[in-house]
Design an enzyme around this catalytic site. Structure first.
Site, PDB file in Angstrom:
ATOM      1  N   ASP A  18      23.991  50.455  65.203  1.00 39.28           N
ATOM      2  CA  ASP A  18      23.600  50.620  63.798  1.00 39.28           C
ATOM      3  C   ASP A  18      22.591  51.761  63.620  1.00 39.28           C
ATOM      4  O   ASP A  18      21.815  52.051  64.522  1.00 39.28           O
ATOM      5  CB  ASP A  18      22.991  49.291  63.312  1.00 39.28           C
ATOM      6  N   ASN A  66      33.361  47.325  56.669  1.00 40.10           N
ATOM      7  CA  ASN A  66      33.164  48.774  56.529  1.00 40.10           C
ATOM      8  C   ASN A  66      34.246  49.450  55.679  1.00 40.10           C
ATOM      9  O   ASN A  66      34.051  50.562  55.192  1.00 40.10           O
ATOM     10  CB  ASN A  66      33.115  49.462  57.908  1.00 40.10           C
ATOM     11  N   ARG A 186      21.422  45.444  69.714  1.00 41.33           N
ATOM     12  CA  ARG A 186      21.597  45.963  68.367  1.00 41.33           C
ATOM     13  C   ARG A 186      20.613  47.098  68.168  1.00 41.33           C
ATOM     14  O   ARG A 186      19.399  46.910  68.269  1.00 41.33           O
ATOM     15  CB  ARG A 186      21.365  44.871  67.312  1.00 41.33           C
TER      16      ARG A 186
END
Ligand code: FPP
Length: 246
Positions: A18, A66, A186
């Site tokens: 991300d 997305n 992440r």
């Protein structure tokens, strides 16, 4: 500097890369440039994982959610993906990496499906590391698709509903023979699961990095593994049970 314990490398690492958009915006660049830089980081981290001896790597490349992004951005990610699949093919193959895909692959453009299929087939016999791209993927849709598969098997008389257990569900996931991730990384400083591998992350160790994905380097990956190596994985047991297994 802390040293990695080669005997305790996570077998399966999953990544949520991300922060591409924020990386670009903070530089006054179009978001597409963030995804381009993010693709470079994917290249570096695939190499790093292989060098460290990680057996399986899953990268959340494009989620079902997305698709609602502006057409221009979706198109840019898809073009980058297509180029990646074509240009990385030789290196991945030479390094013995087997490429796989998880998600509603039929929703991708046919040219991408073709590139993906050819890379999957080309690398099928490799066993150095397995690399899965989660594409048009979400954890909930994976569970929905597994439920459909199970329902069809019951309807066809191949499966007794009373015999359904966790192993049965696992067998209907996109990558049925993959073990659960040991470590989830992440990037981009958000503490969310974002609909990723909801079934498989039950006992996974989480590592949140404040680094935006395009800036994520091999050293960040090593830091995540070092942090993982400090954790005690109890898997529901007490600490005493883990330390003195019977
Ligand atoms: C998250 O950043 C990233 C994505 C939605 C796409 C992931 C794509 C890549 C890592 C590059 C493509 C990969 C390959 C293998 C070609 P974001 O846009 O949500 O960032 P933000 O949270 O800062 O907006």
């Amino acid at each position: 500097m802390a040293r990695l314990d080669p005997a305790n490398i996570p077998r399966h690492v999953a990544i949520i890369p991300d922060g591409n958009g924020r990386w670009a915006e903070s530089r006054g660049l179009p978001r597409e440039e963030g995804h381009r830089a993010g693709t470079e980081a994917v290249r570096e981290i695939v190499r790093a994982a292989h060098e460290l001896g990680v057996e399986r790597l899953t990268i959340y490349t494009f989620s079902t959610e997305n698709w609602v992004r502006p057409d221009e951005e979706v198109g840019a990610i898809m073009r980058l993906l297509e180029t990646y699949l074509r240009t990385e093919s030789d290196e991945l193959h030479e390094n013995g990496i087997r490429v796989e895909a998880a998600g509603r692959i039929h929703e991708l453009d046919t040219n991408i499906q073709r590139e993906l299929d050819s890379l999957i087939r080309r690398t099928e016999g490799n066993d150095e590391m397995r690399l899965a791209f989660a594409l048009s993927y979400s954890g909930r849709s994976e569970i929905v698709d597994a439920a459909r598969g199970i329902a069809r098997a019951v309807e066809a008389g191949r499966l007794d509903p009373e015999a359904i257990d966790e192993k049965t569900v696992q067998g209907f996931l996109y990558l049925p023979d993959w073990p659960d991730p040991d470590l989830l990384i992440r990037a981009g400083d958000e503490s969310r699961i974002s609909n990723f591998m909801l079934w498989q992350l039950a006992y996974t160790e989480f590592y949140i990095s404040s680094t935006l994905w395009p800036d994520f380097t091999k050293q960040h990956f090593v830091d995540a593994v070092l942090e993982y190596q400090k954790r005690e994985r109890r898997l529901g047991k007490t600490s005493a049970q883990v330390q003195t297994p019977t």
